[in-house]
Design an enzyme around this catalytic site. Structure first.
Site, PDB file in Angstrom:
ATOM      1  NE  ARG A   1      14.593  52.553 -17.912  1.00  0.00           N
ATOM      2  CZ  ARG A   1      15.066  53.354 -18.871  1.00  0.00           C
ATOM      3  NH1 ARG A   1      15.612  54.510 -18.563  1.00  0.00           N
ATOM      4  NH2 ARG A   1      14.997  52.984 -20.132  1.00  0.00           N
TER       5      ARG A   1
ATOM      6  CG  HIS B   1      16.854  49.009 -22.935  1.00  0.00           C
ATOM      7  ND1 HIS B   1      15.498  49.041 -22.642  1.00  0.00           N
ATOM      8  CD2 HIS B   1      17.194  50.296 -23.228  1.00  0.00           C
ATOM      9  CE1 HIS B   1      15.055  50.284 -22.744  1.00  0.00           C
ATOM     10  NE2 HIS B   1      16.048  51.055 -23.103  1.00  0.00           N
TER      11      HIS B   1
ATOM     12  CD  GLN C   1      16.329  52.085 -27.669  1.00  0.00           C
ATOM     13  OE1 GLN C   1      15.934  52.724 -26.714  1.00  0.00           O
ATOM     14  NE2 GLN C   1      16.229  52.538 -28.918  1.00  0.00           N
TER      15      GLN C   1
ATOM     16  CG  ASP D   1      24.128  52.470 -24.385  1.00  0.00           C
ATOM     17  OD1 ASP D   1      23.760  53.651 -24.199  1.00  0.00           O
ATOM     18  OD2 ASP D   1      23.771  51.527 -23.648  1.00  0.00           O
TER      19      ASP D   1
ATOM     20  CB  CYS E   1      19.377  53.205 -26.947  1.00  0.00           C
ATOM     21  SG  CYS E   1      20.642  53.373 -25.668  1.00  0.00           S
TER      22      CYS E   1
ATOM     23  NE  ARG F   1      12.016  52.244 -26.249  1.00  0.00           N
ATOM     24  CZ  ARG F   1      12.549  52.572 -25.061  1.00  0.00           C
ATOM     25  NH1 ARG F   1      13.641  53.302 -25.014  1.00  0.00           N
ATOM     26  NH2 ARG F   1      12.025  52.113 -23.923  1.00  0.00           N
TER      27      ARG F   1
END
Ligand code: CP
Ligand code: NVA
Length: 304
Positions: A104, A131, A134, A219, A259, A287
């Protein structure tokens, strides 16, 4: 054989992605029954975090443990990565000792550079641009609640950020139409929009995106690394909130996803988390399952 990497959804074929999502559901069901699975016994995942995380760290670490392997947390603060050792050198060394590497970070180029030098599979666990992990969880969640997403309409409300970019890739890979509502100045990457032009519509009014949609997604207004822009973004995104009024425009069976982490009162109203359309807790749990499927796919090259 060169390692397979997962830097964006485009690193897999549609069939592979669909099989992976199905496998995630299978793993979830097995896990809920208490079935012991040690497919990754003695395998090690290195996890490099240059940004904060709750879900990503917990899901990868728990996932490796549940499959009989282990995960190692590495932060730039206490490795040579933070002291300027070249990414390529770090990639060569780390990948000679572990079975997969999860990263990340900020610049997407960092994961690309790492992957080029790595002999182990590299997983993008969020960059400024994408991402994809996700999206595996989101696609699995939609399928579990509503069946195939092929032919559906998804509404993205808010920032044209890393999550939005991965939704654009997902629209092509999973075969849905994506309505994107962003304020001017916060559009997704123009190149990416051009490439997937047949799958997306860009609008300014959230209502136009939400109308008859089967899934509404949003988001945070300010992503990690954009903390200084919080105030300006609060102004720009003021009208870009998912709330029960917006949900009434969507299809009657529409779902709502985020998310997480969520900012109640900003991109969602406080009552959206518990709204009947909300599947955010399943989405968060998935996840774990989706990434266990991903780890098996990349490390063992199989999905069964
Ligand atoms: N959704 C997500 O990636 O959450 P974390 O930042 O907590 O990992
Ligand atoms: N767009 C957000 C996603 C967090 C999971 C960020 O990059 O901070």
């Amino acid at each position: 054989m060169a390692a397979r990497h997962f830097l964006t959804l485009n690193d897999m074929s549609t069939t592979e992605l669909e099989d992976l999502v199905d496998h995630g559901t299978r793993l979830r069901n097995e896990w809920r029954l208490g079935t012991v699975r040690d497919s990754l016994k003695n395998r090690v995942l290195a996890m490099i975090f240059e940004k904060s995380s709750t879900r990503t760290r917990v899901s990868f670490e728990a996932g490796m443990a549940q499959l009989g392997g282990s995960a190692m947390f590495l932060s730039p603060r206490d490795t040579q990565l933070g002291r300027g050792e070249p990414i390529e050198d770090s990639a060569i060394v780390i990948s000679r000792m572990v079975d997969a590497v999860m990263i990340r970070t900020f610049a997407h180029e960092t994961v690309e550079t790492f992957a080029r030098a790595s002999q182990a599979p590299v997983i993008n666990a969020l960059t400024d641009d994408f991402h994809p992990c996700q999206l595996l969880a989101d696609m699995q969640t939609f399928r579990e609640h509503r069946g195939s997403i092929r032919g559906a309409t998804v509404a993205w409300i808010g920032d044209g950020n890393n999550m939005c970019h991965s939704y654009i890739n997902a629209a092509s890979q999973f075969g849905f139409h994506l309505n994107i509502a962003t304020p001017e100045g916060y559009d997704p990457d123009p190149e990416l929009m051009k490439k997937h032009g047949d799958r997306i519509s860009l609008v300014r009014n959230p209502a136009d995106a939400a109308r008859n949609a089967n899934l509404l997604v949003t988001d945070v207004w300010a992503s990690m690394g954009q903390e200084d822009e919080q105030k300006a973004r609060e102004k720009a995104f003021h009208d870009y909130q998912i709330n029960p009024a917006l949900m009434t425009l969507a299809d009657k069976d529409a779902l709502f996803m985020h998310c997480l982490p969520a900012h109640r009162g900003e991109e969602i109203s406080a009552d959206m988390i518990e709204h009947p359309a909300s599947v955010i807790w399943d989405e968060a749990e998935n996840r774990l399952h989706a990434q266990k499927a991903l780890l098996e796919f990349l490390i063992l090259n199989r999905l069964d």
